[in-house]
Motif scaffolding. Sequence first.
Motif, PDB file in Angstrom:
ATOM      1  N   ILE A   1       0.843  -1.213   0.000  1.00  0.00           N
ATOM      2  CA  ILE A   1       0.000   0.000   0.000  1.00  0.00           C
ATOM      3  C   ILE A   1       0.876   1.260   0.000  1.00  0.00           C
ATOM      4  O   ILE A   1       0.591   2.235  -0.699  1.00  0.00           O
ATOM      5  N   ALA A   2       1.969   1.195   0.776  1.00  0.00           N
ATOM      6  CA  ALA A   2       2.850   2.373   0.874  1.00  0.00           C
ATOM      7  C   ALA A   2       3.758   2.521  -0.350  1.00  0.00           C
ATOM      8  O   ALA A   2       4.505   3.501  -0.450  1.00  0.00           O
ATOM      9  N   GLY A   3       3.720   1.546  -1.250  1.00  0.00           N
ATOM     10  CA  GLY A   3       4.540   1.641  -2.465  1.00  0.00           C
ATOM     11  C   GLY A   3       5.973   1.195  -2.265  1.00  0.00           C
ATOM     12  O   GLY A   3       6.833   1.449  -3.108  1.00  0.00           O
TER      13      GLY A   3
ATOM     14  N   VAL B   1       2.313   9.412   2.162  1.00  0.00           N
ATOM     15  CA  VAL B   1       2.057   8.312   3.108  1.00  0.00           C
ATOM     16  C   VAL B   1       3.184   8.284   4.135  1.00  0.00           C
ATOM     17  O   VAL B   1       4.358   8.243   3.774  1.00  0.00           O
ATOM     18  N   ALA B   2       2.815   8.315   5.425  1.00  0.00           N
ATOM     19  CA  ALA B   2       3.822   8.167   6.484  1.00  0.00           C
ATOM     20  C   ALA B   2       3.863   6.704   6.877  1.00  0.00           C
ATOM     21  O   ALA B   2       2.844   6.148   7.283  1.00  0.00           O
TER      22      ALA B   2
ATOM     23  N   LEU C   1      -1.537   7.337   7.443  1.00  0.00           N
ATOM     24  CA  LEU C   1      -0.515   6.801   8.354  1.00  0.00           C
ATOM     25  C   LEU C   1      -0.556   5.282   8.241  1.00  0.00           C
ATOM     26  O   LEU C   1      -1.597   4.674   8.493  1.00  0.00           O
ATOM     27  N   VAL C   2       0.557   4.690   7.841  1.00  0.00           N
ATOM     28  CA  VAL C   2       0.631   3.230   7.758  1.00  0.00           C
ATOM     29  C   VAL C   2       1.576   2.786   8.873  1.00  0.00           C
ATOM     30  O   VAL C   2       2.774   3.075   8.834  1.00  0.00           O
ATOM     31  N   LEU C   3       1.014   2.128   9.866  1.00  0.00           N
ATOM     32  CA  LEU C   3       1.787   1.833  11.074  1.00  0.00           C
ATOM     33  C   LEU C   3       1.901   0.320  11.277  1.00  0.00           C
ATOM     34  O   LEU C   3       0.903  -0.361  11.490  1.00  0.00           O
TER      35      LEU C   3
ATOM     36  N   ASP D   1      -6.071   9.213   7.567  1.00  0.00           N
ATOM     37  CA  ASP D   1      -6.511   7.823   7.551  1.00  0.00           C
ATOM     38  C   ASP D   1      -5.397   6.976   8.143  1.00  0.00           C
ATOM     39  O   ASP D   1      -4.213   7.326   8.016  1.00  0.00           O
ATOM     40  N   ILE D   2      -5.798   5.875   8.762  1.00  0.00           N
ATOM     41  CA  ILE D   2      -4.795   5.034   9.425  1.00  0.00           C
ATOM     42  C   ILE D   2      -4.979   3.580   9.007  1.00  0.00           C
ATOM     43  O   ILE D   2      -6.099   3.061   8.995  1.00  0.00           O
TER      44      ILE D   2
END
Lengths: 186, 255
Positions: free
Chosen positions: A46-48, A64-65, A136-138, A163-164
Motif C-alpha cells: 500500500i505504501a509503495g 504516506v507516512a 498513516l501506515v503503522l 486515515d490510518i
Amino acid sequence: MIRISDLDFSYGDKVVFESFSLDVPSPVAVVTGPSGGGKTTLLRLIAGLEKPGRGTIDNVPGRVAFMFQEDRLLPWLTAAQNVAAVLPRSRRHTAGTYLEMVELSAEAGTKPGELSGGQRRRIALARALAYGGDLLVLDEPLKGLDPGLTERIVPKILTFGADIIVTSHSDFETKLWGGGIVTVGG
Amino acid sequence: MKRSTTTTPDKKTKIIKAVLAAAFWAAVWVLLSWKTGQELLLPSPVSVGREFLSLCARGDFWLTILTTLGRIVAGFAAGVAAGTLLAWLTSFFGAADAILSPAVRIVGSTPIASFIILVLLWVDKSWITSFISALTVTPIVWGALSTAIGQTDASLLEMGRAYGFDAVKRLRLIYVPSVLPSWAGACATAMGMAWKSGIAAEVLCQPKRTVGAQLYYSKIYLETPSLFAWTAAVIILSMVLERVFRLAIRRASEK
C-alpha cells in the motif's frame, strides 16, 4: 477508500498474495492475522515500498507516512533529531511536540542506543506522526508498550486527522483502534 | 559537566604495560648492540639518543623536517581528497566505476619503486614526495570507502526513501555517518603509508633538504647513529600526526 484488485505478490518462490482483492476500510483499518500471514507485506504494498507482480492498488493518497516494523532510527542522532529529520527546515523546531505526544519529551536529547526497545518504538512513531500526510501506515506501532501508555497514545493518533492502516496482534489493541478489521493469512 | 582528570585503573594498566614493553625492547637493543660491539652495524640507544639531541639543536634539522612534513601532509591531503571523491563517484555512477575502478586498482597494486622511478621522469624532484604519498593514499582511501558505502544499512536507506529524503539528506544523514569510522580508519592507515612511501621516494631521488635525502647521506657516509636518529624523528612525527588526525576526527564526529 483504497481499493486492492486481483493482486499477486511473492518473495521468490513464496507466494504471499494470489488474486487478492480488498476494499480497505477507512478512516481506520486494523490489519490482523497470524505471523507470516502477509500483514507487513500488505502495508508495504500500500505504501509503495513493494511492487505487486500483478493487480492494482488504487486511491492511495499522495503522501504516506510509513512506520516500519523495525525502529530504523538513525543511531548517530538524538531522539529529537530523528524526528526533526523528516520535517522540513521551517518546522524542525516542532519535533518536541511529537515527542510529547508519545510521552518522550525527557528523552529528546538521548540517542537511540541509550533507550529501551519501547522508547525507540515511540520515537519511530513520533517520526511517522511528524512526517504526517494523508495516510498513516503503522506496522506494529505499539510493540513493547505497556497497556496504560497504549491507552493514552492511541486516542492522540486517532485525532490526527489522517486515515490510518495499522497492524495489531491483540484484541486489546484492535478495540482501542476501533476501526474496520482486515484479516490476512487467516 | 566537568571532565575527570584522574587516571583510571584501566589507563594506568595501559601506561604500565606500554612502559614495560618499551623497557623490554630497549633492553633487547642494548643487549644486541653490546653483543655486536660495532656502532656501524648497530649503534647503542645512548649514541642514537645523543645524535638525535644534537640534530634537534640544529636549525637545518627542523627545516628539513618541516620540508618533508609539509610535502607528505600535502600529498596525504590530496590522496584523501582524490580517494574520497573517486569512491563516491565509482559507488554511484556505473560509468565512473567501469572507467576508474580498474585504474585505481592498478595504481594500488603497482610497486611504489616503479612509480618513483617513473614519476621522476615526469615531475621535478621537489614534487616527488607529495606525488608518491598521494598515489599511495588514494587507493587505500578509495578501497575502504567504497566498501563502506556498499555496506551502508539498506534498511536505513529504505527508511530515507519512505520519508522522502533527497540525495543531499541521504548523504548527510545516512551515508556520511555510516562510512565515517571506516573512512577515518583508512585515513589513519594511509597516513603511515604516506610517510613510508614519501620517505622512500626521497631516499631514491634525494630532493634537497629532505629527511629521505638525509637518510641516504647517512647511509653512504656510514653514519649509522645518524640514520637511526633520522628514522626516530620520522617515527615520532608519523605517530604524532596519526594521533592528531584521530583526535580531529573524533572531535568532528562528536559535533
